[in-house]
Design a protein around this motif. Structure first.
Motif, PDB file in Angstrom:
ATOM      1  N   ASP A  39       0.807  -1.218   0.000  1.00 38.05           N
ATOM      2  CA  ASP A  39       0.000   0.000   0.000  1.00 38.05           C
ATOM      3  C   ASP A  39       0.841   1.270   0.000  1.00 38.05           C
ATOM      4  O   ASP A  39       0.298   2.366  -0.006  1.00 38.05           O
ATOM      5  CB  ASP A  39      -0.943   0.022   1.202  1.00 38.05           C
ATOM      6  N   GLY A  40       2.151   1.144   0.036  1.00 38.80           N
ATOM      7  CA  GLY A  40       3.019   2.312  -0.017  1.00 38.80           C
ATOM      8  C   GLY A  40       3.549   2.701   1.350  1.00 38.80           C
ATOM      9  O   GLY A  40       3.415   1.963   2.321  1.00 38.80           O
ATOM     10  N   HIS A  41       4.145   3.878   1.395  1.00 35.40           N
ATOM     11  CA  HIS A  41       4.771   4.343   2.631  1.00 35.40           C
ATOM     12  C   HIS A  41       4.733   5.860   2.703  1.00 35.40           C
ATOM     13  O   HIS A  41       4.493   6.531   1.692  1.00 35.40           O
ATOM     14  CB  HIS A  41       6.231   3.865   2.692  1.00 35.40           C
ATOM     15  N   LEU A  42       4.953   6.367   3.890  1.00 30.39           N
ATOM     16  CA  LEU A  42       5.127   7.805   4.097  1.00 30.39           C
ATOM     17  C   LEU A  42       6.612   8.112   3.941  1.00 30.39           C
ATOM     18  O   LEU A  42       7.460   7.339   4.371  1.00 30.39           O
ATOM     19  CB  LEU A  42       4.698   8.214   5.504  1.00 30.39           C
ATOM     20  N   THR A  43       6.917   9.242   3.341  1.00 30.19           N
ATOM     21  CA  THR A  43       8.295   9.708   3.223  1.00 30.19           C
ATOM     22  C   THR A  43       8.406  10.986   4.038  1.00 30.19           C
ATOM     23  O   THR A  43       7.700  11.963   3.774  1.00 30.19           O
ATOM     24  CB  THR A  43       8.660   9.979   1.753  1.00 30.19           C
ATOM     25  N   LEU A  44       9.274  10.961   5.051  1.00 34.47           N
ATOM     26  CA  LEU A  44       9.414  12.093   5.963  1.00 34.47           C
ATOM     27  C   LEU A  44      10.863  12.552   6.034  1.00 34.47           C
ATOM     28  O   LEU A  44      11.779  11.740   5.894  1.00 34.47           O
ATOM     29  CB  LEU A  44       8.955  11.684   7.372  1.00 34.47           C
ATOM     30  N   THR A  45      11.042  13.830   6.305  1.00 34.62           N
ATOM     31  CA  THR A  45      12.390  14.308   6.591  1.00 34.62           C
ATOM     32  C   THR A  45      12.761  13.808   7.976  1.00 34.62           C
ATOM     33  O   THR A  45      11.874  13.497   8.792  1.00 34.62           O
ATOM     34  CB  THR A  45      12.464  15.846   6.585  1.00 34.62           C
ATOM     35  N   PRO A  46      14.039  13.731   8.295  1.00 34.57           N
ATOM     36  CA  PRO A  46      14.416  13.322   9.655  1.00 34.57           C
ATOM     37  C   PRO A  46      13.788  14.211  10.732  1.00 34.57           C
ATOM     38  O   PRO A  46      13.345  13.712  11.769  1.00 34.57           O
ATOM     39  CB  PRO A  46      15.941  13.427   9.648  1.00 34.57           C
ATOM     40  N   ALA A  47      13.720  15.512  10.491  1.00 32.09           N
ATOM     41  CA  ALA A  47      13.138  16.423  11.487  1.00 32.09           C
ATOM     42  C   ALA A  47      11.655  16.140  11.690  1.00 32.09           C
ATOM     43  O   ALA A  47      11.166  16.101  12.827  1.00 32.09           O
ATOM     44  CB  ALA A  47      13.348  17.874  11.068  1.00 32.09           C
ATOM     45  N   THR A  48      10.928  15.926  10.613  1.00 28.61           N
ATOM     46  CA  THR A  48       9.502  15.623  10.719  1.00 28.61           C
ATOM     47  C   THR A  48       9.286  14.276  11.398  1.00 28.61           C
ATOM     48  O   THR A  48       8.391  14.122  12.234  1.00 28.61           O
ATOM     49  CB  THR A  48       8.845  15.638   9.325  1.00 28.61           C
ATOM     50  N   PHE A  49      10.103  13.294  11.076  1.00 23.12           N
ATOM     51  CA  PHE A  49      10.010  11.982  11.713  1.00 23.12           C
ATOM     52  C   PHE A  49      10.237  12.107  13.216  1.00 23.12           C
ATOM     53  O   PHE A  49       9.506  11.541  14.016  1.00 23.12           O
ATOM     54  CB  PHE A  49      11.027  11.026  11.088  1.00 23.12           C
ATOM     55  N   ASN A  50      11.230  12.884  13.615  1.00 23.16           N
ATOM     56  CA  ASN A  50      11.502  13.090  15.047  1.00 23.16           C
ATOM     57  C   ASN A  50      10.337  13.777  15.749  1.00 23.16           C
ATOM     58  O   ASN A  50       9.985  13.427  16.872  1.00 23.16           O
ATOM     59  CB  ASN A  50      12.793  13.883  15.236  1.00 23.16           C
TER      60      ASN A  50
END
Length: 60
Positions: A39-50
């Motif tokens: 179904d896919g994935h989310l792609t986040l910047t390291p800052a957003t992931f944190n």
């Protein structure tokens, strides 16, 4: 580019709940449902992931 190395989140369990996987790339973090990787994935910047992790840790 090689395939990302997915790791199951430490809070995932073997009973089918909380099945989240994360892949760490140099400039991005990928997040997907391990039960439905197609179904896919989310792609986040390291800052957003944190920020996401910080917010989730504050939930009851």
């Amino acid at each position: 580019m090689s395939s990302p190395e997915w790791q199951k989140a430490s809070h995932s369990d073997e009973t089918g709940g909380h099945c989240v996987e994360v892949a760490q790339l140099p400039d991005t973090r990928l997040v997907r449902d391990s039960k439905a990787p197609e179904d896919g994935h989310l792609t986040l910047t390291p800052a957003t992931f944190n920020r996401l992790l910080t917010t989730l840790k504050q939930l009851p």
